[in-house]
Design a protein around this motif. Structure first.
Motif, PDB file in Angstrom:
ATOM      1  N   GLY A  71       0.806  -1.220   0.000  1.00  0.00           N
ATOM      2  CA  GLY A  71       0.000   0.000   0.000  1.00  0.00           C
ATOM      3  C   GLY A  71       0.839   1.269   0.000  1.00  0.00           C
ATOM      4  N   ALA A  72       2.129   1.161  -0.277  1.00  0.00           N
ATOM      5  CA  ALA A  72       3.007   2.338  -0.291  1.00  0.00           C
ATOM      6  C   ALA A  72       2.547   3.312  -1.365  1.00  0.00           C
ATOM      7  CB  ALA A  72       4.444   1.921  -0.553  1.00  0.00           C
ATOM      8  N   GLN A  73       2.426   4.581  -0.994  1.00  0.00           N
ATOM      9  CA  GLN A  73       1.991   5.629  -1.901  1.00  0.00           C
ATOM     10  C   GLN A  73       2.967   6.791  -1.829  1.00  0.00           C
ATOM     11  OE1 GLN A  73      -1.928   6.856  -0.861  1.00  0.00           O
ATOM     12  NE2 GLN A  73      -2.812   4.822  -1.094  1.00  0.00           N
ATOM     13  N   PRO A  74       2.848   7.746  -2.753  1.00  0.00           N
ATOM     14  CA  PRO A  74       3.737   8.904  -2.685  1.00  0.00           C
ATOM     15  C   PRO A  74       3.493   9.713  -1.413  1.00  0.00           C
ATOM     16  CG  PRO A  74       2.666   8.795  -4.812  1.00  0.00           C
ATOM     17  CD  PRO A  74       2.022   7.763  -3.958  1.00  0.00           C
ATOM     18  N   GLY A  75       4.588  10.263  -0.893  1.00  0.00           N
ATOM     19  CA  GLY A  75       4.500  11.212   0.206  1.00  0.00           C
ATOM     20  C   GLY A  75       4.729  12.596  -0.364  1.00  0.00           C
ATOM     21  N   PHE A  76       4.274  13.610   0.327  1.00  0.00           N
ATOM     22  CA  PHE A  76       4.405  14.962  -0.174  1.00  0.00           C
ATOM     23  C   PHE A  76       5.135  15.820   0.837  1.00  0.00           C
ATOM     24  CE2 PHE A  76       0.864  13.073  -2.334  1.00  0.00           C
ATOM     25  CZ  PHE A  76       1.058  13.461  -3.639  1.00  0.00           C
ATOM     26  N   GLY A  77       5.841  16.806   0.338  1.00  0.00           N
ATOM     27  CA  GLY A  77       6.597  17.704   1.194  1.00  0.00           C
ATOM     28  C   GLY A  77       7.020  18.927   0.403  1.00  0.00           C
ATOM     29  N   ASN A  78       8.088  19.541   0.834  1.00  0.00           N
ATOM     30  CA  ASN A  78       8.576  20.742   0.181  1.00  0.00           C
ATOM     31  C   ASN A  78      10.040  20.603  -0.179  1.00  0.00           C
ATOM     32  OD1 ASN A  78       6.283  22.558   0.299  1.00  0.00           O
ATOM     33  ND2 ASN A  78       6.557  22.513   2.521  1.00  0.00           N
ATOM     34  N   ARG A  79      10.399  21.160  -1.349  1.00  0.00           N
ATOM     35  CA  ARG A  79      11.808  21.381  -1.660  1.00  0.00           C
ATOM     36  C   ARG A  79      12.179  22.679  -0.967  1.00  0.00           C
ATOM     37  NH1 ARG A  79      10.103  19.808  -6.774  1.00  0.00           N
ATOM     38  NH2 ARG A  79      11.190  17.968  -7.521  1.00  0.00           N
ATOM     39  N   ILE A  80      13.347  22.733  -0.399  1.00  0.00           N
ATOM     40  CA  ILE A  80      13.784  23.971   0.235  1.00  0.00           C
ATOM     41  C   ILE A  80      15.076  24.395  -0.430  1.00  0.00           C
ATOM     42  CG2 ILE A  80      14.437  25.086   2.383  1.00  0.00           C
ATOM     43  CD1 ILE A  80      12.671  23.143   3.839  1.00  0.00           C
ATOM     44  N   SER A  81      15.048  25.546  -1.059  1.00  0.00           N
ATOM     45  CA  SER A  81      16.214  26.039  -1.787  1.00  0.00           C
ATOM     46  C   SER A  81      17.237  26.625  -0.820  1.00  0.00           C
ATOM     47  CB  SER A  81      15.787  27.098  -2.796  1.00  0.00           C
ATOM     48  OG  SER A  81      15.380  28.262  -2.095  1.00  0.00           O
ATOM     49  N   HIS A  82      18.352  27.033  -1.380  1.00  0.00           N
ATOM     50  CA  HIS A  82      19.397  27.647  -0.567  1.00  0.00           C
ATOM     51  C   HIS A  82      18.890  28.921   0.121  1.00  0.00           C
ATOM     52  CE1 HIS A  82      23.408  28.677   0.731  1.00  0.00           C
ATOM     53  NE2 HIS A  82      23.299  29.870   0.143  1.00  0.00           N
ATOM     54  N   SER A  83      18.015  29.650  -0.579  1.00  0.00           N
ATOM     55  CA  SER A  83      17.452  30.879  -0.001  1.00  0.00           C
ATOM     56  C   SER A  83      16.253  30.587   0.905  1.00  0.00           C
ATOM     57  CB  SER A  83      17.028  31.840  -1.103  1.00  0.00           C
ATOM     58  OG  SER A  83      15.982  31.277  -1.860  1.00  0.00           O
ATOM     59  N   HIS A  84      15.976  29.315   1.101  1.00  0.00           N
ATOM     60  CA  HIS A  84      14.916  28.802   1.976  1.00  0.00           C
ATOM     61  C   HIS A  84      13.504  29.034   1.433  1.00  0.00           C
ATOM     62  CE1 HIS A  84      14.816  26.513   5.633  1.00  0.00           C
ATOM     63  NE2 HIS A  84      13.756  27.176   6.037  1.00  0.00           N
ATOM     64  N   ARG A  85      13.385  29.179   0.105  1.00  0.00           N
ATOM     65  CA  ARG A  85      12.056  29.202  -0.519  1.00  0.00           C
ATOM     66  C   ARG A  85      11.528  27.779  -0.552  1.00  0.00           C
ATOM     67  NH1 ARG A  85      10.541  33.420  -4.635  1.00  0.00           N
ATOM     68  NH2 ARG A  85       9.289  31.680  -5.338  1.00  0.00           N
ATOM     69  N   ARG A  86      10.242  27.618  -0.364  1.00  0.00           N
ATOM     70  CA  ARG A  86       9.635  26.289  -0.331  1.00  0.00           C
ATOM     71  C   ARG A  86       8.732  26.097  -1.540  1.00  0.00           C
ATOM     72  NH1 ARG A  86       9.270  24.497   5.509  1.00  0.00           N
ATOM     73  NH2 ARG A  86      10.790  25.852   6.495  1.00  0.00           N
ATOM     74  N   THR A  87       8.935  24.979  -2.245  1.00  0.00           N
ATOM     75  CA  THR A  87       8.078  24.616  -3.368  1.00  0.00           C
ATOM     76  C   THR A  87       7.669  23.156  -3.192  1.00  0.00           C
ATOM     77  OG1 THR A  87      10.014  24.058  -4.691  1.00  0.00           O
ATOM     78  CG2 THR A  87       9.105  26.256  -4.989  1.00  0.00           C
TER      79      THR A  87
END
Length: 78
Positions: free
Chosen positions: A9-25
């Motif tokens: 039942g493994a599914q994708p997990g979601f989170g944020n990429r954090i850039s060097h300037s600490h922007r989150r996408t």
């Protein structure tokens, strides 16, 4: 093909990429999904399963018959 394991039942997990300037996408953590074919002796045919690598290791331990029984018990279609 969705990134979903039929056995575990493994599914994708979601989170944020954090850039060097600490922007989150937004980003997605996909499980390592493989399509694998197994011989099912009780039915005299091959079954093709979509499994995570952990699911493949689980089948190596419990066997394909028990794994198919678990998938069917969860309501999965084979």
């Amino acid at each position: 093909m969705s990134a979903h394991c039929q056995l575990t039942g493994a599914q994708p997990g979601f989170g944020n990429r954090i850039s060097h300037s600490h922007r989150r996408t937004p980003r997605r953590f996909d499980p390592n999904i493989q399509r694998k074919r197994y011989w099912l002796p009780s039915e005299g045919r091959y079954v093709r399963l979509t499994l995570s690598t952990k699911g493949i290791k689980t089948i190596d331990v419990i066997g394909v018959e028990a794994a198919v029984a678990r998938i069917r018990a969860r309501g999965g279609k084979i």
